[in-house]
Scaffold this motif. Sequence first.
Motif, PDB file in Angstrom:
ATOM      1  N   ARG A  72       0.836  -1.200   0.000  1.00  0.00           N
ATOM      2  CA  ARG A  72       0.000   0.000   0.000  1.00  0.00           C
ATOM      3  C   ARG A  72       0.870   1.248   0.000  1.00  0.00           C
ATOM      4  O   ARG A  72       1.845   1.334   0.758  1.00  0.00           O
ATOM      5  N   ASN A  73       0.524   2.188  -0.880  1.00  0.00           N
ATOM      6  CA  ASN A  73       1.112   3.519  -0.825  1.00  0.00           C
ATOM      7  C   ASN A  73       0.075   4.447  -0.226  1.00  0.00           C
ATOM      8  O   ASN A  73      -1.038   4.539  -0.756  1.00  0.00           O
ATOM      9  N   ASP A  74       0.440   5.093   0.868  1.00  0.00           N
ATOM     10  CA  ASP A  74      -0.535   5.978   1.508  1.00  0.00           C
ATOM     11  C   ASP A  74      -0.882   7.151   0.601  1.00  0.00           C
ATOM     12  O   ASP A  74      -1.996   7.639   0.608  1.00  0.00           O
ATOM     13  N   GLN A  75       0.114   7.607  -0.164  1.00  0.00           N
ATOM     14  CA  GLN A  75      -0.164   8.703  -1.092  1.00  0.00           C
ATOM     15  C   GLN A  75      -0.320   8.129  -2.494  1.00  0.00           C
ATOM     16  O   GLN A  75       0.522   7.351  -2.938  1.00  0.00           O
ATOM     17  N   ARG A  76      -1.366   8.566  -3.173  1.00  0.00           N
ATOM     18  CA  ARG A  76      -1.631   8.054  -4.517  1.00  0.00           C
ATOM     19  C   ARG A  76      -0.548   8.544  -5.480  1.00  0.00           C
ATOM     20  O   ARG A  76      -0.185   9.722  -5.472  1.00  0.00           O
ATOM     21  N   GLY A  77      -0.038   7.620  -6.289  1.00  0.00           N
ATOM     22  CA  GLY A  77       1.014   7.992  -7.232  1.00  0.00           C
ATOM     23  C   GLY A  77       0.621   7.745  -8.677  1.00  0.00           C
ATOM     24  O   GLY A  77       1.348   8.091  -9.586  1.00  0.00           O
ATOM     25  N   ALA A  79       2.147   2.475  -9.130  1.00  0.00           N
ATOM     26  CA  ALA A  79       1.703   1.317  -8.340  1.00  0.00           C
ATOM     27  C   ALA A  79       2.204   0.013  -8.982  1.00  0.00           C
ATOM     28  O   ALA A  79       2.661  -0.900  -8.292  1.00  0.00           O
TER      29      ALA A  79
END
Lengths: 435, 437
Positions: A130-135, A140
């Motif tokens: 999981r990436n807390d900040q959307r990239g 992803a």
Amino acid sequence: MNHLIPEYLNYWFEVGIWKFIRIFWYFVLFEFTRYIIIDYIVYGIFYLNRKKRQDRWDLAKQKFRLENPLVSIIIPGKNEGKHLYKLTKSLSEQTYTNFELIIVDDGSDDDTPIIGENLKKHGLIDLFLRNDQRGGKASAANFALQFCKGKYIVHLDADCSFDRDAIENVVIPFYIDENIGAVGGNVKVRNYKSSLCAKLQAIEYLKTVSVGRIVTSYLGIYKIISGAFGAFRSDVISSIGGWDIGPGLDGDITVKIRKSGYRVYFEPTAVCLTNAPEKFKVLTKQRLRWDKSIIRFRVRKHKDVYFPNANFKWSTFFSLAENVFYNVILDVLWWIYIIDICINYSGSLQFVIPMNITLYFVMSYVQMCSIYMFSERREEEKYLWKYVAFMTFYTGMYLRIVRTIAYYKEFFFKRSFEDPWNPYKSSRLAKEHGL
Amino acid sequence: MFKVVKNNNQKILTQGSIDYLIIEKWSTALEGALTSCKAVIIATKEVAWFNDIVLQLRTHKDKNVFLKPVFYKYDVKSEYVIHTDGLFEEDLSNEMVRTIVDKIQNVPQLAFEQNFDVTTRLVQFLFTREAKLVPVKNRHSKIGYIYPFIGLYFTNKEYEIEKQLQFLVNDETLDVKLKDKIQLCNDCHDSYLIYKETCPKCKSIDLEAQDIIHHFTCAHVAPQEQFMNSEDDNLQCPKCDKHLRHIGIDYDKPSSVYNCNTCDHNFQVSQVLAECHSCNHVNSLEELIEVTIYDYELTMKAMLLAEGKYQVHKTEAKNDTLVFKQLLDQERKRHFAKGHSSYLFTVSLTGELLNILDSNYINSFWKDMKQVAREYVVNDLCYVREGNSIRLLLLDMLQVEAEQLQQKMIYNMELLLSDNIKSHITIENKLINVDTL
């Protein structure tokens, strides 16, 4: 009104071959040759070579089974939690089981993290990242690459489901030719009964994805591996640095692989089902996004393939040129054709327009016959036959207008970089660097 | 003024009108003197003797002994001091003794006397003191807290205390105020746990965490290590070779990952395990037993009950019955829509086992039953308990609906009765239309 029909029928017989070509030049020169003649020629070759192809497939399958390679399945996405359980169930039914399942949550703001962790806890997925900040989807997918241990990487969309042998069939082509760097799966519409919009897309997918890609793959000009279902060689994808910023990253990576010297292959028996938009409003948004990517990637970012250089390859050139020609150039030509007809045949429009509709109507059914011949789901797809009549308006009018708007916006204003599909922070830099 | 009288090796301190028995070491020979004295002073410097005296006094079977005011003369640093009434101080202690003794004498008949278990003792003890039970932190206790008085009955089984007290809370004898939440080892119920971050695959603690970097321009995402330029300390993208200069502009750190140095597994969420320091059992967090620690206080109802000022009936409250009857009369006079009516639903439990069963169990059962009934009645006034039966007023419904509720209630009652006693208890029920009453 009553005299129009006999006159219309009479016009067919009286017009003569040269005048017919003059009036319907757009149809005769481009549509008929490309979508009827070439499709049927390829089918003929396919039919004649079926034994040879089957032997080659069996041998590849044998090699694949003997090696039993680890396959890494990656599924990047945002707020896809609701689809994950179904997806894992679909994958647990696969005939090929030596795979690891990696799910990347790209900054979801719903229950996806809880669902993902839970599925992992229950052993239904191997790794939940999981990436807390959307990239964005590309980041992803690239994040997942860091953790892939498999020899092959299969990229999926979370809302898809798969035939039992889909994973196996999408990897086997790598054993047919070692120069194959990526294989595209066959994407079909699952919810084709839900609305007219979905039905028309189901027919369109059969034409452009199933048959269209068999043909382009055979001709060596296959140019897009759907993000919904595609397989890649790990070493190849690492060497090109993974995915670049989208939207349209699936087409972009296919071109990158081609430019690296690898073959790209389409495997029609690796079937994946996806949900198509059920409303025209949603579909319009999706198509505007897809169509803009042709200008962004095929015309701008990868324009080097059209010029002679050290890496120049005819197949890559034709692959992109065909795509740009049949989509962008023909789109402009279609408007020229309309103007031509309106100016030069304004007195016969009452015949020309119905004749055009008739031609496209007949062509749609002839095309449907080729779909029927190539298809492995013939019985189910019979349901769609009665809706083929609408395709004239769907592809001939609706999709063309959407495409024109998309090209205009992208060509003059680079609107794809403002699409919220990708976060602004990365789109801004991609625009700056011309990516 | 006070004097110490030495008689048969027993020292008695008289101060004012109060006789204090001074004890240095516990002996059964003290029993006679204990009943005649109003209070006790522990006068030893030996911790073990001190503890023994406190234990013998507070767990004594005679209520006149275990409730007796107990003071100590020397601060022996024992954890047992919480079970006493404090350090002996001449005037202050006298006052305290008078209050306690008055309370003991003023209770005409202690309400819980016939069922003389630990919880009853506790209620009596609390009533004669400040009516409060405040657990105290203690690192030698298995659960990390010790309880005044009741703790002596559960040495090394402190885990059981909360369960016992819960009965009194359910019975509306004690009020609670949240104090703490603790986790106990699933194996030995000890609170001394060591929490460790481990690899979810091999359970190793040899982990290394690294930040993940996302390069905006080319969408490359990898652990920070891959972006570190070996020649200088700058960050450089391994995919597009660009320098990453500014966080938030060129790149961000969307997450971090662990790498297990033992099995090379990568993961983002480590598994936290709790190793028990006492029995070495390794607990997963789900396995741990969570216990809530409360401060307790006697309720007004329990105070009145202990003083005999509150009439004890097997019903919940007499007033409830009166209100219920009025409601019933009102419903009989009411005009309903066609097919609708109100219904009186009576459920009774019969069987000899009911007389043998622990009162706590029966009360708890009816308490649960009331919860179930609440789902079917409009408000609490439509529910009344009389001994081992309850009456419910089902307002304004079709007969079919009333019968469905009747079936559901009976089904739930059967579920509530545990299997081993179900066969010895009969459930009787009756559904009557109020118009026919």
